[in-house]
Design an enzyme around this catalytic site. Structure first.
Site, short mmCIF file in Angstrom:
data_model
loop_
_atom_site.label_atom_id
_atom_site.label_comp_id
_atom_site.label_asym_id
_atom_site.label_seq_id
_atom_site.Cartn_x
_atom_site.Cartn_y
_atom_site.Cartn_z
N GLU A 160 -35.00 45.91 -9.93
CA GLU A 160 -34.27 46.89 -10.78
C GLU A 160 -34.19 46.72 -11.96
O GLU A 160 -33.29 46.89 -12.82
CB GLU A 160 -32.47 46.54 -9.92
CG GLU A 160 -32.19 46.89 -8.06
CD GLU A 160 -30.88 45.84 -8.19
OE1 GLU A 160 -29.97 46.84 -8.86
OE2 GLU A 160 -30.80 46.36 -6.65
N ASN A 202 -39.09 45.67 -6.80
CA ASN A 202 -38.31 46.28 -5.20
C ASN A 202 -36.74 46.95 -6.55
O ASN A 202 -36.36 46.64 -7.27
CB ASN A 202 -36.81 44.80 -4.89
CG ASN A 202 -36.25 45.47 -4.00
OD1 ASN A 202 -37.09 45.96 -3.26
ND2 ASN A 202 -35.46 45.02 -3.95
N HIS A 238 -30.15 52.34 0.05
CA HIS A 238 -29.09 51.99 0.42
C HIS A 238 -28.21 53.17 1.07
O HIS A 238 -28.23 54.13 -0.29
CB HIS A 238 -27.91 51.06 -0.50
CG HIS A 238 -28.31 49.88 -0.48
ND1 HIS A 238 -28.04 48.00 0.53
CD2 HIS A 238 -28.87 48.95 -1.88
CE1 HIS A 238 -28.68 47.50 0.15
NE2 HIS A 238 -29.21 47.64 -1.24
N GLU A 265 -33.78 46.62 2.32
CA GLU A 265 -32.13 46.18 1.85
C GLU A 265 -30.94 47.66 2.93
O GLU A 265 -30.68 47.89 2.42
CB GLU A 265 -31.77 46.09 0.67
CG GLU A 265 -32.36 45.57 -0.37
CD GLU A 265 -31.72 45.05 -2.19
OE1 GLU A 265 -30.13 45.49 -2.14
OE2 GLU A 265 -32.07 44.60 -2.57
N ASP A 267 -29.22 50.33 4.75
CA ASP A 267 -27.92 50.20 5.65
C ASP A 267 -27.40 51.63 5.07
O ASP A 267 -27.94 51.80 3.89
CB ASP A 267 -26.88 49.68 4.59
CG ASP A 267 -27.05 49.09 3.12
OD1 ASP A 267 -27.35 49.70 2.61
OD2 ASP A 267 -26.16 48.12 2.90
O1 9MR Z 1 -25.33 41.86 -0.88
C1 9MR Z 1 -25.64 41.08 -2.62
C2 9MR Z 1 -23.94 40.90 -2.50
O2 9MR Z 1 -23.21 40.04 -1.83
C3 9MR Z 1 -22.98 40.40 -4.14
O3 9MR Z 1 -22.33 40.55 -4.03
C4 9MR Z 1 -23.95 41.27 -5.08
C5 9MR Z 1 -24.60 41.10 -6.73
O4 9MR Z 1 -24.81 42.13 -7.59
O5 9MR Z 1 -25.89 41.84 -4.75
C6 9MR Z 1 -25.69 41.95 -3.41
O6 9MR Z 1 -27.15 42.23 -2.76
C7 9MR Z 1 -27.76 43.44 -4.33
C8 9MR Z 1 -29.06 42.89 -4.32
O7 9MR Z 1 -29.28 41.50 -4.52
C9 9MR Z 1 -29.80 44.15 -4.51
N1 9MR Z 1 -29.68 44.89 -4.18
C10 9MR Z 1 -28.13 45.10 -4.17
C11 9MR Z 1 -27.47 44.51 -3.23
C12 9MR Z 1 -26.20 45.22 -2.59
O8 9MR Z 1 -25.04 45.42 -4.11
#
Ligand code: 9MR
Length: 466
Positions: A160, A202, A238, A265, A267
């Site tokens: 990101e 990513n 997402h 990722e 969903d």
């Molecule tokens: O699913 C993850 C969540 O449990 C955490 O709180 C969050 C913190 O920023 O990160 C989420 O996973 C993220 C991933 O690492 C990167 N892309 C977006 C995902 C969803 O926010």
């Protein structure tokens, strides 16, 4: 780069046990339609994975679905910087290892997420800047990728880093403020630490051709043209109630740059179109021969970070949803990809050598020893620091062992060494082989590396064989 871990799954992955050490391929083009996501994907030379939380591995409803349906995992949070290096230079892999061990003992692949990201940094890193932060970041990449060397199929090296909105440029962050080259520095460090892993960039909101995905596309094209070691791009996906019409075309344009693409990722918000969206995304991946796998961001709806949106393939009781059926059908209908033939040098990937350096000598070659070796260094530098990758090539007599001497420029010091042991940190430093990479057959190459503070420019290594 030529020994990158290719997708290597057995069609019978659910009963494959501990195949991950060798990540052996058994590709079966004529196999009948699979009945789970993992077996169906594997029959097509691909993986189907889920993000996993270590804290849920004691939940039998969760693990029943995970173990039955998926042949790849990624840690939802446990490999992030704040988790693995909570204090500077103090590493903690306990939660991440629970996930890795769960996966590898069942023959599942492991994606690594993520080495560097602006979010979920430990407090100490959030408070750094400039060359100190750059050095800490590269050290983090090196240490974590080295620790997991041989176990990770694909690493999200950087997550990101591009901004949303119309500009197509980088996101502002403490990492970005260390200099625009921070991303390539991270990829070079990851490549030196784990040359067998696929190294991915990513991001999200990259699900069609738009300003953000085009900014990333231009970076990947630039990296490929300059030899920066990038192997894949992850599309988080997402999604809401629709898929951009150019979703597949967008994957394809990246693949055409010579990188793999992965849905990392996935969903999709629950709604009337959820099952269709899942099917469309899966068909798009199957239609792109370099789309090597799909990961959903969780197992069941109630495991999701998108509370209340029920965006996954299983309900909270572990029952398959309509979207599951669409995905399974799309996997079974899709064309297979034949993974490249196994290169012997990609062979047991758990070994930390760059070649079969511990193999017995060829009986037709004369006894080795004292016949010389050469060393070359390539540098990845930034203001105040560098990573040096050193290639050692055995001469005509091969080696039993080797020592590379490097005169460091004044003010430079070695902070970290991998695949060799260093005699000191400043002045002329001698790097000697470790147990597994001293014995080289004539012409064979092995690599080691070190990180340093200061400037590393102008170093000319000399190699002595024993
Ligand atoms: O699913 C993850 C969540 O449990 C955490 O709180 C969050 C913190 O920023 O990160 C989420 O996973 C993220 C991933 O690492 C990167 N892309 C977006 C995902 C969803 O926010």
């Amino acid at each position: 780069m030529n020994r990158k871990r290719t997708l290597q799954l057995m069609a019978t992955v659910s009963v494959a046990g501990a195949i991950v050490a060798a990540m052996t391929v058994t590709f079966s083009p004529s196999a009948s339609a699979g009945t789970t996501l993992g077996t169906s994907a594997a029959e097509k030379g691909r993986y189907f994975g889920a993000a996993v939380a270590a804290g849920k591995l004691g939940d039998s409803t969760y693990t029943t679905v995970l173990n039955r349906e998926f042949n790849s995992v990624v840690a939802e949070n446990e490999m992030k910087w704040a988790s693995t290096e909570p204090q500077r230079n103090s590493f903690n892999y306990s939660s991440a290892d629970r996930i890795v061990n769960h996966a590898t003992s069942r023959g599942m692949l492991v994606r690594g997420h993520t080495l560097l990201w602006h979010a979920q940094q430990p407090t100490w890193a959030q408070n750094l800047s400039g060359s100190d932060l750059r050095s800490a970041a590269i050290n983090h990449v090196t240490r974590v990728a080295t620790y997991y060397r041989g176990k990770i199929h694909s690493w999200d090296v950087v997550n990101e880093a591009f901004a949303d909105g119309g500009g197509g440029g980088r996101r502002d962050s403490n990492l970005q403020r260390t200099g625009n080259d921070w991303i390539e520095a991270a990829f070079r460090a990851a490549d030196a630490a784990d040359p067998g892993a696929r190294l991915c960039y990513n991001d999200y909101n990259t699900d069609g051709v738009n300003a953000k995905s085009t900014g990333i596309y231009n970076m990947v094209r630039d990296f490929k043209s300059r030899g920066v070691p990038i192997d894949c791009v992850g599309f988080q996906s997402h999604l809401g109630g629709s898929v951009p019409g150019d979703y597949q075309a967008n994957l394809q344009r990246f693949a055409d740059l010579g990188v793999d693409v992965q849905i990392t990722e996935l969903d999709v918000a629950q709604g009337s179109n959820q099952a269709n969206v899942y099917g469309t995304v899966t068909r798009a991946c199957m239609a792109v021969s370099r789309c090597t796998g799909i990961t959903t961001w969780g197992v069941r709806d109630c495991d999701s970070w998108r509370g209340g949106e029920n965006p996954l393939l299983f309900d909270c009781s572990g029952n398959k949803k309509a979207a599951y059926t669409n995905v399974l059908n799309a996997l079974n209908a899709g064309p297979g990809i034949t993974p490249p033939p196994t290169n012997p040098t990609t062979g047991p990937t758990s070994g930390p050598t760059t070649g079969p350096t511990s193999s017995p000598p060829d009986p037709t070659t004369p006894p080795v020893g004292g016949s010389g070796c050469t060393a070359t260094v390539s540098l990845n530098s930034w203001t105040g620091g560098f990573v040096a990758s050193v290639r050692v090539t055995a001469g005509s007599g091969g080696t039993n062992g080797w020592t590379v001497s490097v005169a460091l420029p004044s003010g430079a010091s070695v902070t970290n060494t991998w695949s060799a042991s260093a005699s000191g940190t400043t002045g002329t430093v001698r790097f000697t082989n470790v147990s597994y990479n001293g014995r080289l057959t004539p012409g064979q190459v092995t690599e080691f590396g070190f990180q340093g503070n200061g400037s590393g420019s102008g170093m000319t290594p000399t190699c002595t064989a024993s």
